[in-house]
Motif scaffolding. Structure first.
Motif, PDB file in Angstrom:
ATOM      1  N   CYS A  89       1.637   1.480   6.009  1.00 41.94           N
ATOM      2  CA  CYS A  89       0.495   0.558   6.062  1.00 41.94           C
ATOM      3  C   CYS A  89       0.949  -0.824   5.600  1.00 41.94           C
ATOM      4  O   CYS A  89       1.669  -0.946   4.610  1.00 41.94           O
ATOM      5  CB  CYS A  89      -0.621   1.078   5.160  1.00 41.94           C
ATOM      6  N   GLU A 108       1.023   3.751   1.960  1.00 37.45           N
ATOM      7  CA  GLU A 108       0.550   4.936   2.703  1.00 37.45           C
ATOM      8  C   GLU A 108       1.255   4.968   4.052  1.00 37.45           C
ATOM      9  O   GLU A 108       1.498   3.932   4.659  1.00 37.45           O
ATOM     10  CB  GLU A 108      -0.967   4.847   2.923  1.00 37.45           C
ATOM     11  N   HIS A 125      -6.208  -0.483  -1.617  1.00 41.46           N
ATOM     12  CA  HIS A 125      -7.071  -1.490  -0.985  1.00 41.46           C
ATOM     13  C   HIS A 125      -8.331  -0.857  -0.381  1.00 41.46           C
ATOM     14  O   HIS A 125      -8.377   0.333  -0.102  1.00 41.46           O
ATOM     15  CB  HIS A 125      -6.294  -2.241   0.095  1.00 41.46           C
ATOM     16  N   ASN A 138      -0.920  -3.334   4.538  1.00 37.44           N
ATOM     17  CA  ASN A 138      -1.772  -4.014   3.554  1.00 37.44           C
ATOM     18  C   ASN A 138      -0.944  -4.290   2.291  1.00 37.44           C
ATOM     19  O   ASN A 138      -0.168  -3.443   1.850  1.00 37.44           O
ATOM     20  CB  ASN A 138      -2.995  -3.155   3.223  1.00 37.44           C
ATOM     21  N   CYS A 182       0.802  -1.219   0.000  1.00 36.18           N
ATOM     22  CA  CYS A 182       0.000   0.000   0.000  1.00 36.18           C
ATOM     23  C   CYS A 182       0.844   1.283   0.000  1.00 36.18           C
ATOM     24  O   CYS A 182       0.558   2.217  -0.709  1.00 36.18           O
ATOM     25  CB  CYS A 182      -0.904  -0.036   1.226  1.00 36.18           C
ATOM     26  N   HIS A 241      -6.326   2.154   6.311  1.00 32.40           N
ATOM     27  CA  HIS A 241      -4.912   1.792   6.407  1.00 32.40           C
ATOM     28  C   HIS A 241      -4.652   1.365   7.845  1.00 32.40           C
ATOM     29  O   HIS A 241      -5.273   1.875   8.770  1.00 32.40           O
ATOM     30  CB  HIS A 241      -4.027   2.981   6.062  1.00 32.40           C
TER      31      HIS A 241
END
Ligand SMILES: [Zn+2]
Ligand SMILES: [Zn+2]
Length: 277
Positions: free
Chosen positions: A151, A142, A158, A153, A140, A162
């Motif tokens: 983040c 972020e 997504h 993920n 991700c 987050h």
């Protein structure tokens, strides 16, 4: 450097040193691949010859031989049958002769390529291995607006908030106390369970407990209350105190005083805790 760029750069450096260092892994890999291909082609030559040589019923033995040859290799290399049309028109009657000429040509080509392997570098890949790896492991990216933690993920863009399990001291993102401009050593996951507030870029004071009220990017994060902090960040903040103070133009003083226990933390302790995870 932003996390994504650092990550890509790190993978590129590691892939290059893995392939090109004193162990010459790239050369060895290409060499074993070349030997494998060479073996496959020779066995295709031999098999095609076995199949075709006793066929008394066919005049176009070369054509038949090429059919078999391409079929044998179809799972190993991409060799369009149409590329070999030129050979069909040559006046070859003796299949054994064709077989020995092919074997000799394949051996010569293998020897020529082997010599070139010593100079092989990453430029021979049409898609760089480090690019494939970086895309494969990319996520991700972020960063928590309070501490800069990335983040976890694994999908870019997504659904949902987050999230990251372990946050960091907020000084790492340059957070300072309003009145004294002292750098903040507490972590966001601790603050969201406490009574203090933060001030947004628009000068609005918001309690950490209701951080989502600050809107994006704060509202796009799910920060669960958790006071645990990794030893690594304790060591990092005390070790790079001067650099962080200069970078963010603040001091670790007052409420932002670096605890004595952080200073006693060794790099080895910090790293071994990371290894356990
Ligand atoms: Zn955070
Ligand atoms: Zn995310």
């Amino acid at each position: 450097m932003f996390p994504k760029a650092f990550f890509q750069n790190y993978i590129e450096r590691r892939v290059k040193s893995h392939c090109l260092d004193g162990n010459r892994r790239l050369e060895k890999f290409l060499d074993s691949f070349l030997n494998l291909l060479h073996g496959n082609i020779l066995s295709a030559v031999s098999l095609s010859t076995q199949i075709v040589k006793d066929r008394k019923d066919r005049e176009d033995k070369v054509s038949l031989w090429l059919d078999e040859f391409c079929r044998e290799l179809s799972e190993v290399i991409s060799l369009p049958r149409s590329d070999l049309k030129g050979i069909e028109h040559q006046e070859v009657i003796d299949i054994e002769f064709l077989s020995s000429v092919m074997t000799k040509a394949v051996d010569d080509l293998r020897d020529k390529l082997k010599k070139e392997l010593a100079d092989a570098d990453m430029s021979l890949f049409s898609t760089q291995p480090h690019t494939i790896l970086a895309e494969h492991f990319s996520g991700c990216w972020e960063q928590c607006p309070f501490c800069g933690a990335v983040c976890t993920n694994t999908m870019q863009g997504h659904d949902g908030d987050h999230q990251v399990v372990l946050h960091r001291p907020q000084a790492l993102k340059g957070w300072r106390t309003c009145e004294t401009h002292h750098l903040v050593t507490t972590i966001c996951s601790s603050n969201v369970a406490g009574e203090i507030s933060f001030v947004t870029d628009d000068e609005v004071s918001i309690p950490y407990k209701r951080y989502r009220d600050a809107g994006p990017p704060y509202s796009t994060w799910n920060i669960l209350p958790d006071p645990s902090m990794q030893a690594y960040w304790k060591w990092f903040v005390s070790h790079f105190q001067t650099e962080l103070e200069a970078l963010y133009n603040g001091k670790f003083q007052g409420r932002g005083e670096i605890p004595e226990a952080w200073r006693r933390m060794t790099k080895q302790e910090a790293l071994s805790e990371l290894d356990k995870r």
